[in-house]
Design a protein around this motif. Structure first.
Motif, PDB file in Angstrom:
ATOM      1  N   GLU A 183      -7.893  -8.640   5.340  1.00  0.00           N
ATOM      2  CA  GLU A 183      -7.304  -9.974   5.169  1.00  0.00           C
ATOM      3  C   GLU A 183      -8.289 -11.116   5.420  1.00  0.00           C
ATOM      4  OE1 GLU A 183      -2.628  -9.071   6.401  1.00  0.00           O
ATOM      5  OE2 GLU A 183      -4.027  -9.881   7.887  1.00  0.00           O
TER       6      GLU A 183
ATOM      7  N   LYS B 210      -6.084  -3.486   8.401  1.00  0.00           N
ATOM      8  CA  LYS B 210      -5.320  -4.571   7.761  1.00  0.00           C
ATOM      9  C   LYS B 210      -6.032  -5.900   8.002  1.00  0.00           C
ATOM     10  CE  LYS B 210      -0.561  -6.368   7.552  1.00  0.00           C
ATOM     11  NZ  LYS B 210      -0.739  -7.772   7.956  1.00  0.00           N
ATOM     12  N   TYR B 211      -6.450  -6.128   9.235  1.00  0.00           N
ATOM     13  CA  TYR B 211      -7.160  -7.357   9.569  1.00  0.00           C
ATOM     14  C   TYR B 211      -8.470  -7.451   8.785  1.00  0.00           C
ATOM     15  CZ  TYR B 211      -9.652 -10.833  12.394  1.00  0.00           C
ATOM     16  OH  TYR B 211     -10.350 -11.939  12.804  1.00  0.00           O
TER      17      TYR B 211
ATOM     18  N   LEU C 278      -3.147  -7.287  15.893  1.00  0.00           N
ATOM     19  CA  LEU C 278      -4.159  -6.398  16.467  1.00  0.00           C
ATOM     20  C   LEU C 278      -4.382  -6.700  17.945  1.00  0.00           C
ATOM     21  CD1 LEU C 278      -6.299  -4.211  16.295  1.00  0.00           C
ATOM     22  CD2 LEU C 278      -7.884  -5.894  15.330  1.00  0.00           C
TER      23      LEU C 278
ATOM     24  N   GLN D  93      -3.877  -1.468  12.150  1.00  0.00           N
ATOM     25  CA  GLN D  93      -3.896  -2.920  12.326  1.00  0.00           C
ATOM     26  C   GLN D  93      -5.301  -3.477  12.114  1.00  0.00           C
ATOM     27  OE1 GLN D  93      -1.551  -4.991  12.539  1.00  0.00           O
ATOM     28  NE2 GLN D  93       0.245  -3.857  13.229  1.00  0.00           N
TER      29      GLN D  93
ATOM     30  N   ARG E 248     -14.464 -13.569  15.616  1.00  0.00           N
ATOM     31  CA  ARG E 248     -13.884 -12.367  15.007  1.00  0.00           C
ATOM     32  C   ARG E 248     -14.628 -11.108  15.444  1.00  0.00           C
ATOM     33  NH1 ARG E 248     -12.734 -15.190   9.049  1.00  0.00           N
ATOM     34  NH2 ARG E 248     -10.790 -16.222   9.716  1.00  0.00           N
TER      35      ARG E 248
ATOM     36  N   GLU F  23      -3.600 -13.931  11.655  1.00  0.00           N
ATOM     37  CA  GLU F  23      -3.977 -12.613  11.131  1.00  0.00           C
ATOM     38  C   GLU F  23      -4.423 -11.663  12.240  1.00  0.00           C
ATOM     39  OE1 GLU F  23      -4.937 -15.672   7.927  1.00  0.00           O
ATOM     40  OE2 GLU F  23      -5.204 -15.457  10.106  1.00  0.00           O
ATOM     41  N   ALA F  24      -4.997 -12.220  13.313  1.00  0.00           N
ATOM     42  CA  ALA F  24      -5.523 -11.386  14.400  1.00  0.00           C
ATOM     43  C   ALA F  24      -4.458 -10.990  15.413  1.00  0.00           C
ATOM     44  CB  ALA F  24      -6.657 -12.126  15.124  1.00  0.00           C
TER      45      ALA F  24
END
Length: 560
Positions: free
Chosen positions: A522, A518-519, A482, A515, A534, A478-479
């Motif tokens: 999620e 979005k991250y 970005l 981005q 994170r 997921e990362a």
């Protein structure tokens, strides 16, 4: 790093004439994840190797070293590179944490100076939306130059001379009211200037009166000079108020009139070099060999023209700063003028003339038409900025009524909205003035970016992030989009300055914020088992957005 690594490998495999620099310029960042993280098109290799691009891609794929790569995959006419995500992610975090706001900086401008001619409003005229473009584009380019290692010199070359001031002086003598002008200088001066042009359409003698008053100014007659100085003083006070609102300053503010007693030296240089010719009583430099009309140096009545002053100013700037680049951030419509200036300087054998560049931009339009002071069709920049700040305050109050420093935040958001609305456009395109679009606080706007930054600050404040012991081991799918986006920042800076195009930074920031959002949607950040890792990504994102906005001349509030 990865583009340089891949370019080095490919250039070694390909040999002459395919240099590492050439390969580097061909490398692309694919928009679709399944096409890899970096792609190399093989079309231009076909003639040299006498193979199809697809066959060349197949051959190269088997010879690439995979040290920082997960996979190298030929796909049609392209060679696609998939990076080692764990290695690249950790490298990115460590690099950004060590460099902080210096991330994305370059050294190719080290020891070099770039001079920017920017903003340049005319005295005794309102600072309209039409002047915004040169001001904010020039400021952004100066910031990008500094980011690339240059020393930048921002020059505000005030329009305080020329035939238009003869017209203004004539208008004042006919209809001026000293008391009204002292109370409200710029609107009153604009009013009589517009009236002059309206009346001149019916009475051509007025144009001659304007010429006469300009001649008086050139001859330093006391009344003409006294009025001119007064108009200039009140105008600069108004301009400085607007520059303070925009947060823009200059290294040098100088008017065209500064060069009045210096122009004769340049005229003599042209004459000694046998470049000056007479044409219908005027003095010109012929530019036939460049396919251009003659450059007018002196009118038939003996008065100077702004080309003469620009030639003198260019020589003075080189003598003062020994610039490596001189950027004239001036509208598209002045293209011919700057071609003439450059070629006249070349004919005078100044080697630095080749470093003069016209950074042209499109017009600010109102209802599809150019704004014009003389026709009374202008939108005042100060009014737009004030409305933007007021609207920002209303929106902030609705979303966060208990926010402290509300007025200061509203200023950052409102002014930022106006600046970004301009800079997100490619500079050569015309921009249609729309207060509604500028003040939209969602979508492709500065407030959207500022809100994403404020969200990152909030997460960092609420979480357990400590830069001294930041965890750089985040490795999750997921990362990855970005992280890749953050890695592009140095290349975006390089390309934005190379093309003199701040819109590249603006568009990059929008993609990066999308981005991030979005991250954010999620994964859970605060309270998750991956919180520390994170938050390292969140912190790195905040560095990019704050620095990117700063390069565009926009502030990023930590709360909104």
């Amino acid at each position: 790093m990865e583009k340089h690594y891949i370019a080095l490998q490919l250039s070694n495999l390909l040999g002459e004439p395919f240099s590492r620099e050439w390969v580097f310029e061909q490398l692309e960042f694919p928009k679709q994840d399944d096409l890899g993280d970096v792609a190399f098109p093989c079309f231009q290799l076909a003639k040299v190797f006498k193979k199809s691009p697809a066959a060349i891609a197949e051959d190269l794929a088997s010879q690439i070293d995979h040290e920082i790569l997960q996979e190298v995959r030929p796909s049609g006419n392209y060679l696609n590179f998939f990076l080692n995500q764990e290695f690249i992610s950790e490298h990115t975090f460590k690099q950004m944490l060590s460099k902080q706001k210096n991330y994305g900086s370059h050294s190719f401008g080290k020891g070099k100076t770039v001079v920017l001619d920017m903003s340049a409003p005319n005295i005794a005229k309102p600072f309209s939306m039409g002047h915004l473009r040169s001001t904010v584009i020039g400021n952004a380019l100066a910031n990008l130059a500094e980011k690339c290692g240059y020393k930048s010199v921002k020059i505000n070359y005030i329009g305080d001379y020329g035939t238009q001031f003869g017209k203004l002086l004539a208008a004042y003598k006919l209809w001026g009211n000293e008391e009204k002008i002292r109370q409200d200088p710029i609107p009153e001066l604009t009013k009589i200037y517009v009236k002059f042009h309206e009346q001149a359409q019916q009475d051509p003698q007025l144009v001659e009166k304007g010429r006469e008053w300009f001649k008086k100014l050139e001859d330093q007659e006391e009344e003409a000079v006294s009025l001119w100085k007064w108009f200039k003083e009140v105008s600069l006070a108004e301009f400085n108020h607007i520059y303070n609102l925009l947060g823009i300053s200059f290294d040098l503010t100088r008017g065209e009139a500064y060069y009045n007693d210096k122009m004769e030296t340049v005229v003599h240089q042209l004459s000694r070099s046998q470049l000056l010719e007479e044409s219908e009583g005027a003095k010109v430099v012929q530019l036939d060999e460049f396919g251009l009309p003659p450059c007018l140096i002196r009118k038939s009545n003996g008065t100077s023209i702004y080309a003469t002053r620009d030639l003198t100013a260019a020589i003075d700037r080189y003598e003062s700063y020994a610039f490596n680049e001189a950027l004239y951030v001036v509208g598209n419509e002045q293209s011919l003028h700057f071609q003439q200036i450059k070629h006249v300087l070349e004919k005078l054998k100044f080697p630095w003339a080749e470093n003069i560049k016209h950074i042209s931009f499109g017009m600010m339009l109102q209802n599809g038409k150019k704004m014009s002071t003389r026709k009374g069709k202008t939108v005042l920049l100060q009014e737009v900025l004030e409305k933007a700040v007021e609207q920002a305050k209303i929106n902030i109050t609705k979303k966060n009524p208990h926010l402290t420093h509300k007025a200061e935040t509203a200023r950052k958001v409102g002014v930022g909205a106006v600046i970004f609305h301009d800079l997100k456009q490619h500079r050569r395109n015309d921009v249609e003035f729309s207060l509604e679009d500028m003040l939209t606080f969602e979508g492709n706007t500065a407030p959207y970016l500022q809100y994403a930054y404020a969200r990152s600050c909030s997460l960092l404040k609420r979480g357990t992030f400590d830069i001294a012991c930041a965890d750089t081991s985040l490795n999750e799918q997921e990362a990855w989009p970005l992280i890749k986006q953050l890695r592009h920042f140095p290349e975006v800076i390089r390309q934005a300055y190379h093309d003199y195009d701040p819109s590249k930074v603006a568009k990059y920031l929008l993609d990066t914020a999308k981005q991030f959002n979005k991250y954010y949607s999620e994964v859970k950040i605060i309270g998750s088992s991956q919180e520390s890792k994170r938050l390292t990504l969140v912190y790195c994102f905040s560095i990019i957005i704050e620095e990117g906005l700063s390069l565009l001349g926009i502030e990023a509030p930590a709360e909104m």
